[in-house]
Structure formats: C-alpha cells, structure tokens
Design an enzyme around this catalytic site. Structure first.
Site, PDB file in Angstrom:
ATOM      1  CB  CYS A  79      -0.988  -0.021   1.161  1.00 35.58           C
ATOM      2  SG  CYS A  79      -2.347  -1.149   0.836  1.00 35.58           S
ATOM      3  CG  HIS A 170      -3.612  -4.154   3.772  1.00 35.20           C
ATOM      4  ND1 HIS A 170      -2.539  -3.696   4.506  1.00 35.20           N
ATOM      5  CD2 HIS A 170      -4.279  -3.051   3.365  1.00 35.20           C
ATOM      6  CE1 HIS A 170      -2.561  -2.378   4.553  1.00 35.20           C
ATOM      7  NE2 HIS A 170      -3.608  -1.959   3.873  1.00 35.20           N
ATOM      8  CD  GLU A 172      -1.195  -6.738   5.903  1.00 31.61           C
ATOM      9  OE1 GLU A 172      -1.381  -5.542   6.163  1.00 31.61           O
ATOM     10  OE2 GLU A 172      -0.817  -7.135   4.779  1.00 31.61           O
TER      11      GLU A 172
END
Length: 512
Positions: A79, A170, A172
């Site tokens: 990001c 993202h 994660e």
C-alpha cells in the site's frame, strides 16, 4: 537463526499482522520504525514496507530512500510502500477516483515469482485513499482488479540490484484469501529464507543466550500466574535453575482461590517461588479511591514496594526477569514521534534502575500465541498456557469505583461461577478473555417476598487474536441465562446480571 525479514513500520494498523504472518511461516522477522536506520547483517534476507495512514503527498510523510534498501536486499512494498516507491522512481500518485476499500478480486495476473500459483479472481483486501496513476518507466504491472489498473507491480531491473515488488492490497489480513501464499512466495522464493524459526529452536537458542548473559549470577522475578511470566520464568529456570528467585504477590485482587492454585502449579513446575500475602496493605491504600488511573498507580506502586522489600532478603541478585512480549515493545515505539505511553500497570516501570539490576526478557520478541507455543514445547500445563489474559491491577479495575474487601469477595464469587461454567460448557477455549465486572450501580429486585436493593454485575467475553482489536463473544442465550441465574441465587449482594456486547474499538476489553 539464520534468516530474518525486517518490516519497516510506517504506522499501519496491520503491521503486527504482517509480522505474525511471516512468523507463522517459521521465518523470524522484526518490526522497526521506518525512521530508524537499518542495521544490515548476514541474517537479514529481505525488507517489507508496511502501509500507513499518511499519503505520500503529505509534506510530513516519512520517505526513506527505498532504492538504497533495494540495492542491498529484496523489497516487498504494501500500500503506502507501493505508492512511495512509485513516486520516488518518477511515477504519479494521487487521490483515487474509485472507492478502494474492502474486497476486490485480482485479474490479469502475471505469474511472476511473487504471484506464482495465485489464480485470477483471488480475493484481496483494499484499504487506501491514494492510488498509483502512472507507473515509473520500465516498471511492470503484474496484477489488476476490476477498478484498479495497478494492483501489483514489479520494479524494472534497472531500478535496483535486487527484486522489488509492490502491492496496493493487504496480504496479511484474512480477507486476502491467497495473502499467505503471496508472503510465502516472497519469503521463501524471492528472499531464499529457510523455515528455521521453530519453538524448539527458540527454546534452545534462548536458554543458551540466558546462560551466557547471566553467567553465575542470580535473577529475581515477579510472577503473576499468567502465560507470559510463567513461560519466561520457565525459560530462565531451564538456563540457571534455582538461581532464579520468583515472588508471587497476593494483592487481594486475584480471582477466587488463585493465590493457592498458582503457587501449587509453580511448585509442580519446579520454580523457586515465594508467595507474599499483602492483601491488607493494598486494601488500606485503595480505600475510598475511585479514579481508575489512580487505582492503577497505587496498585503498581505498592507492588513495587512489596517486591523490593522481599528482594532485599536476597543477596547477590544482579538481574530482574520480566515477561515483556513483543506487542509491549512495539507499542512503546511510535512511528509518529515520541514513544507512546503503555498502560501504567504493564511493566514494573523503574524497578531495574531502582534496584540496580539488568533486565532479562526472554519473550521480548514473541507474540502471545508464540509464547503459548514455546510453553507447550517446554511441557507447561494448559492451566497456565490457556489461561485468559488478566489485567495487572486484577479485580482492582473490575470493581468499578472504590474497592473494598466485601466488593472484591462478591466479584470473586460471581467471576468464579462465570469462568467455571465457561469451562464446563466447553466455551472457555473459544473465548480470548472473559471476566465479571462489579458495577457501582444498585437496583431494585425481588427475591421471594422481599424487596432487594443490590449490585449489578456485567459479564464480558471477547474473541480476539492478540487483544489489539476484539469482538464480543456470541455466547449462547441458554448459557448466559444459567450463569445469570446461578450468580443471582448464589452470590449475596447481587440481584442483576447484564452482558456487554461492545467491541474494541470503540470500547476497550476492560472497563477501567
């Protein structure tokens, strides 16, 4: 440990999740502020740049020289990191014209090493207001979404000496269904890491390090009965044996029967532990005090006083053991400026300096779930490992308002009923933390033919991974009904039970 991934933190709320995801691949990683210079060594294999609440177009946005990093190591930028590289290399970053928050699906994937085995249509999680409008010359788009032309890219070979990848989603978070695979591709295939970060390896390395650090000196340590202090003490004990002196203080704010149960458990673990009954001292100092932070400070100060007094009886003690874990360390270092304040009860602040001791913190770089894995590796019983987190000030901050022995006893009885029924119903392990709170509220009730005017207890139960965020646990109505009925019938002074359905944020897990 021969491998390490470094995560540069730009202030993202998800940074810890990146670290946890890498650790779950059995690869060690550390988080450090993006403002801190990187210490390069042979174990460092790659760098991940986190997201950030900043825009790269903000005048005060952090902007380390990413090309200089990439000339030394492979880089994965997430990001903000992706936008930072694009901007620094001559691309254009601006405000998104399309909404870029929530679920999206990858398309037109180029099966480069980062996205190998990831298929078109893979769901990812977006969370950004800026977007890459123009890539630098020579950079290659390797994935798009329905509305984002640059969802992932690879830097040109002329940009840096090592591979540089960037993504505007993202990986994660669990909403990114192939996020783990993407991180695995980066860590294993691009950075050439081995999966050598295992509980067994950690125990061996830590015990050897403590032996070398402590030598023939002694360590004193305060125990709480919780996961962190128990695992930390066991590691230290494996290294130095009975030269570890443990002190367990009964501040009168423990759960029902906990003092005796914990001391018995420590005896089974072979820990050299002294129990100290200091209930009357704590009750006296807390009498009439209702402000939560004042209560915390009194409890913390008295604990230090009692601990110091007991430690005086020991000779030649050079080290203080602590169960500090990684979230405590991370939270004490801010990306945005001065260190943030950890709640006043988290650490025995000032003790090492006051007692002229050095710290031994064997869990300093572990997350809570990793602490449990280390404990399991050493054979510690689940009664310690699966114990819910319990606040440092104990029931002192679960008795709202002024604390008294009568109120503590009332809450202990209610809490014991609640926790035991969670265990009996098989719900205890499904909940991250649970407890009862005695409210400074009395209400009218009826028992038999008599009118009552008694206290209210709130039950709290949350699900979470690490306590950073939490959702209220959706316990069955039948369970709540039985607990409420048993508390009201069995605990004199309580005639009403309520259930807290607030999540964190905006609420906190504890009420004070």
């Amino acid at each position: 440990m021969n491998n390490k991934i470094l995560i540069l933190d730009f202030g993202s709320q998800y940074t810890q999740l990146i670290a946890r995801s890498i650790r779950e691949l059995n690869v060690y990683c550390e988080i450090q502020p993006c403002t801190k210079p990187i210490q390069y060594d042979a174990t460092l294999k790659g760098v991940i740049l986190s997201g950030s609440p900043f825009s790269v177009n903000d005048t005060n946005a952090p902007k380390p020289d990413v090309k200089a990093i990439a000339d030394k190591l492979p880089v994965l930028a997430v990001c903000y990191g992706a936008q930072l590289i694009a901007q620094q290399a001559g691309g254009e970053v601006g405000k998104s014209t399309h909404r870029e928050y929530g679920r999206a699906h990858l398309q037109n994937i180029v099966h480069d090493p980062l996205l190998a085995t990831i298929s078109n249509g893979s769901q990812v999680w977006m969370s950004h207001s800026d977007t890459i409008k123009q890539l630098p010359e020579g950079f290659q788009v390797i994935a798009q979404t329905e509305s984002i032309p640059v969802a992932a890219y690879k830097a040109s070979t002329s940009y840096a000496a090592n591979p540089v990848y960037a993504i505007q989603f993202h990986p994660e978070v669990t909403h990114s269904t192939d996020g783990r695979q993407l991180l695995k591709n980066f860590v294993y295939d691009i950075c050439s890491c081995d999966a050598d970060w295992t509980p067994a390896a950690f125990v061996h390395e830590t015990v050897e390090r403590i032996k070398a650090e402590v030598g023939d000196k002694k360590v004193v340590m305060a125990l709480s009965g919780g996961v962190d202090s128990t695992v930390a003490a066991t590691l230290i004990h494996k290294a130095i044996g009975d030269r570890l002196y443990c002190i367990f203080v009964d501040n009168g704010l423990l759960r029902k029967g906990e003092f005796e149960q914990v001391l018995e458990g420590y005896e089974h673990l072979g820990l050299n532990t002294k129990g100290v009954d200091a209930k009357s001292l704590f009750y006296k100092e807390l009498d009439g005090v209702s402000d939560p932070e004042q209560k915390r400070k009194i409890i913390g100060r008295l604990f230090i006083d009692v601990f110091q007094e007991e430690a005086k009886h020991l000779t030649d003690v050079s080290f203080l053991g602590q169960g500090t874990i990684y979230p405590d360390v991370i939270e004490s270092v801010s990306v945005h400026g001065p260190s943030v304040t950890i709640k006043s009860h988290h650490n025995v602040g000032g003790l090492p300096e006051k007692m002229n001791m050095k710290l031994v913190e064997p869990l300093r770089f572990l997350f809570k779930d990793e602490v449990r894995k280390i404990g399991k590796e050493m054979g510690i019983d689940d009664i310690f490992l699966q114990r819910h987190p319990f606040p440092g000030p104990g029931l002192g901050i679960r008795v709202l308002g002024a604390v008294s022995p009568d109120k503590v006893q009332m809450l202990q009885e209610a809490d014991a009923i609640y926790i035991q029924q969670l265990r009996d119903s098989g719900l205890y392990s499904q909940v991250w933390q649970a407890g009862a709170i005695l409210l400074p509220v009395q209400s009218v009730g009826v028992m038999g033919d008599e009118r009552t005017y008694e206290y209210t207890v709130a039950l709290r139960a949350v699900t979470s991974v690490d306590g950073m965020t939490a959702d209220w646990a959706h316990l069955p109505y039948s369970f709540l009904s039985k607990v409420s009925n048993d508390i009201i019938n069995q605990v004199k002074g309580i005639n009403r039970v309520v259930y807290d359905i607030s999540s964190k944020p905006p609420a906190t897990i504890e009420w004070e």
